[in-house]
Scaffold this active site. Structure first.
Site, PDB file in Angstrom:
ATOM      1  N   ASP A 112      45.045  21.120  58.134  1.00 25.82           N
ATOM      2  CA  ASP A 112      44.102  20.207  57.494  1.00 25.82           C
ATOM      3  C   ASP A 112      44.849  18.959  57.051  1.00 25.82           C
ATOM      4  O   ASP A 112      46.069  18.921  56.995  1.00 25.82           O
ATOM      5  CB  ASP A 112      43.349  20.863  56.334  1.00 25.82           C
ATOM      6  N   LEU A 113      44.079  17.950  56.763  1.00 26.81           N
ATOM      7  CA  LEU A 113      44.620  16.658  56.350  1.00 26.81           C
ATOM      8  C   LEU A 113      44.659  16.640  54.826  1.00 26.81           C
ATOM      9  O   LEU A 113      43.626  16.445  54.169  1.00 26.81           O
ATOM     10  CB  LEU A 113      43.744  15.528  56.901  1.00 26.81           C
ATOM     11  N   ASP A 157      38.156  18.020  56.777  1.00 33.60           N
ATOM     12  CA  ASP A 157      39.549  17.671  57.050  1.00 33.60           C
ATOM     13  C   ASP A 157      40.292  18.790  57.775  1.00 33.60           C
ATOM     14  O   ASP A 157      41.515  18.800  57.817  1.00 33.60           O
ATOM     15  CB  ASP A 157      40.271  17.317  55.748  1.00 33.60           C
TER      16      ASP A 157
END
Length: 177
Positions: A112-113, A157
């Site tokens: 994930d970001l 994300d």
């Protein structure tokens, strides 16, 4: 036209008709029909039929193009341009089937970001979208090192890469990238 006459002679034909193939308001190509000397030349009925057949070909091409676009939209995340959750599910199903049938390895890299909420809160959603797009491009580049792998956005994300029948070393390298 001298070139057309020469072509007909080279093909051992004596008459021809061309009908434009329309697709989405433009001419996609031409349906070209010819007859040998032992056949009668084309008449108005033949020409009308050629135009109808060409129109049907154009309609079939437009339908195929439309279906291809629908399929692409159904499997692509609209923001990032990489695969979406449906693409992941389908590719993972295929990979798992191959694993069951011939033991092909399956790898799933999930990431994930981090900090997306902070970016959205402090810099706005346009900045968050740019971050997602840039991250997707980097993930796609990492997936390109894995033959047949698919990079995708699961949602928000969260992203992943699905790979099948790839060495563990290459998968670890892609994950580190």
């Amino acid at each position: 036209d001298d070139a057309d006459i020469e072509l007909l002679r080279d093909l051992d034909k004596h008459c021809s008709v061309g009908a434009p193939i329309p697709m989405d308001g433009r001419i996609w190509g031409e349906l070209f029909l010819s007859r040998t000397v032992d056949q009668p030349c084309f008449d108005e009925t033949d020409i009308d039929l050629a135009l109808v057949v060409a129109a049907q070909i154009g309609a079939a091409l437009a339908t195929a193009d439309h279906l291809e676009n629908v399929d692409r939209m159904a499997h692509t995340d609209p923001l990032t341009g990489i695969g979406n959750r449906r693409a992941v599910d389908e590719n993972l199903d295929i990979a798992m089937s191959r694993n069951r049938s011939d033991g092909a390895s399956v790898a799933l890299i999930v990431c994930d970001l981090n900090g997306l909420k902070r970016i959205n809160d402090e810099q706005g959603h346009d900045a968050g979208d740019r971050a997602l797009i840039r991250f997707a491009a980097m993930l796609s580049a990492a997936a390109a090192a894995l033959p047949g792998a698919v990079a995708a956005r699961l949602g928000g994300d969260e992203f992943c890469i699905v790979a099948s029948d790839v060495s563990a070393d290459l998968v670890v390298e892609a994950a580190q990238d």
